[in-house]
Design a protein around this motif. Structure first.
Motif, PDB file in Angstrom:
ATOM      1  N   VAL A  74      43.745  28.333  40.524  1.00 38.53           N
ATOM      2  CA  VAL A  74      42.773  29.393  40.250  1.00 38.53           C
ATOM      3  C   VAL A  74      42.577  29.538  38.739  1.00 38.53           C
ATOM      4  CG1 VAL A  74      42.327  31.882  40.437  1.00 38.53           C
ATOM      5  CG2 VAL A  74      43.273  30.626  42.378  1.00 38.53           C
ATOM      6  N   ARG A  75      41.283  29.601  38.343  1.00 40.36           N
ATOM      7  CA  ARG A  75      40.926  29.775  36.933  1.00 40.36           C
ATOM      8  C   ARG A  75      39.602  30.526  36.839  1.00 40.36           C
ATOM      9  NH1 ARG A  75      36.908  26.147  35.775  1.00 40.36           N
ATOM     10  NH2 ARG A  75      36.741  24.364  37.175  1.00 40.36           N
ATOM     11  N   GLU A  76      39.295  31.005  35.643  1.00 42.11           N
ATOM     12  CA  GLU A  76      38.027  31.692  35.433  1.00 42.11           C
ATOM     13  C   GLU A  76      36.902  30.669  35.361  1.00 42.11           C
ATOM     14  OE1 GLU A  76      38.035  34.971  32.643  1.00 42.11           O
ATOM     15  OE2 GLU A  76      36.017  34.417  31.983  1.00 42.11           O
ATOM     16  N   ALA A  77      35.843  30.870  36.162  1.00 39.18           N
ATOM     17  CA  ALA A  77      34.691  29.965  36.166  1.00 39.18           C
ATOM     18  C   ALA A  77      33.546  30.524  35.342  1.00 39.18           C
ATOM     19  CB  ALA A  77      34.214  29.720  37.599  1.00 39.18           C
ATOM     20  N   MET A  78      33.361  31.836  35.383  1.00 40.11           N
ATOM     21  CA  MET A  78      32.286  32.453  34.612  1.00 40.11           C
ATOM     22  C   MET A  78      32.555  33.934  34.414  1.00 40.11           C
ATOM     23  SD  MET A  78      29.282  32.493  37.568  1.00 40.11           S
ATOM     24  CE  MET A  78      28.673  31.001  36.910  1.00 40.11           C
ATOM     25  N   ARG A  79      31.875  34.475  33.415  1.00 35.33           N
ATOM     26  CA  ARG A  79      31.995  35.895  33.073  1.00 35.33           C
ATOM     27  C   ARG A  79      30.653  36.334  32.525  1.00 35.33           C
ATOM     28  NH1 ARG A  79      36.548  39.292  30.609  1.00 35.33           N
ATOM     29  NH2 ARG A  79      37.850  37.643  31.501  1.00 35.33           N
ATOM     30  N   PRO A  95      32.040  44.211  32.635  1.00 38.27           N
ATOM     31  CA  PRO A  95      32.023  42.766  32.882  1.00 38.27           C
ATOM     32  C   PRO A  95      32.231  42.426  34.356  1.00 38.27           C
ATOM     33  CG  PRO A  95      34.127  43.414  31.968  1.00 38.27           C
ATOM     34  CD  PRO A  95      33.249  44.646  31.946  1.00 38.27           C
ATOM     35  N   VAL A  96      31.696  41.266  34.744  1.00 35.02           N
ATOM     36  CA  VAL A  96      31.932  40.690  36.066  1.00 35.02           C
ATOM     37  C   VAL A  96      32.494  39.298  35.824  1.00 35.02           C
ATOM     38  CG1 VAL A  96      30.843  39.843  38.184  1.00 35.02           C
ATOM     39  CG2 VAL A  96      30.101  42.017  37.182  1.00 35.02           C
ATOM     40  N   VAL A 102      38.694  45.002  34.846  1.00 35.17           N
ATOM     41  CA  VAL A 102      38.296  43.639  35.192  1.00 35.17           C
ATOM     42  C   VAL A 102      39.094  42.608  34.406  1.00 35.17           C
ATOM     43  CG1 VAL A 102      36.391  41.978  35.185  1.00 35.17           C
ATOM     44  CG2 VAL A 102      35.992  44.331  35.954  1.00 35.17           C
ATOM     45  N   ALA A 103      39.221  42.792  33.109  1.00 36.15           N
ATOM     46  CA  ALA A 103      39.929  41.812  32.274  1.00 36.15           C
ATOM     47  C   ALA A 103      41.393  41.680  32.684  1.00 36.15           C
ATOM     48  CB  ALA A 103      39.819  42.190  30.797  1.00 36.15           C
ATOM     49  N   ALA A 104      42.059  42.801  32.922  1.00 33.45           N
ATOM     50  CA  ALA A 104      43.475  42.762  33.305  1.00 33.45           C
ATOM     51  C   ALA A 104      43.648  42.120  34.681  1.00 33.45           C
ATOM     52  CB  ALA A 104      44.065  44.171  33.304  1.00 33.45           C
TER      53      ALA A 104
END
Length: 131
Positions: free
Chosen positions: A28-33, A40-41, A12-14
């Motif tokens: 595009v960017r990370e919104a939540m984890r 992880p999701v 998931v992280a990669a």
């Protein structure tokens, strides 16, 4: 129109790092984890801030590559996405070009993500004026 898409991935992280790097020109960017018992999701978003692409741990026995098309704001952004995918060393499927068989003004490039999914950056240019 897609509200969201969830992909099961080996790392998931990669994969989150790949998508946020390669599709940065499309916003595009990370919104939540968040963590789950399986791992992880991660929810990725575009400029609107709504998570639409979810990455989660690979379910056992799953081998389902999918096709994902991400809207790019311009043909130049499609080119930039493709260049960044090339830098990541993934399999390149189709160089950026116009795909008139889809519709006039359909400009896209295709490659595989780290899990083998067929990923596309696409910009739609529609003619203006009277039909």
């Amino acid at each position: 129109m897609i509200d969201h898409l969830a992909l099961q991935v080996a790392d998931v992280a990669a994969t989150a790092a790949f998508y946020t790097r390669v599709f940065a020109p499309a916003g595009v960017r990370e919104a939540m984890r968040y963590d789950t018992p399986g791992g992880p999701v991660v929810g990725l978003c575009g400029p609107d801030g709504h998570p639409r692409l979810w990455l989660g741990p690979l379910a056992e026995g799953t081998d389902r590559p999918v096709h994902l098309a991400v809207v790019a704001p311009s043909p130049e952004a499609v080119d930039e996405v493709f260049a960044l995918a090339r830098e990541q060393g993934v399999e390149l499927l189709h160089e950026p070009r116009v795909w008139p068989e889809y519709h006039p003004g359909y400009y896209g490039a295709f490659f595989r993500d780290p899990d083998g999914n067929n990923v596309e950056a696409v910009h739609h240019t529609f003619p203006t004026g009277p039909a």
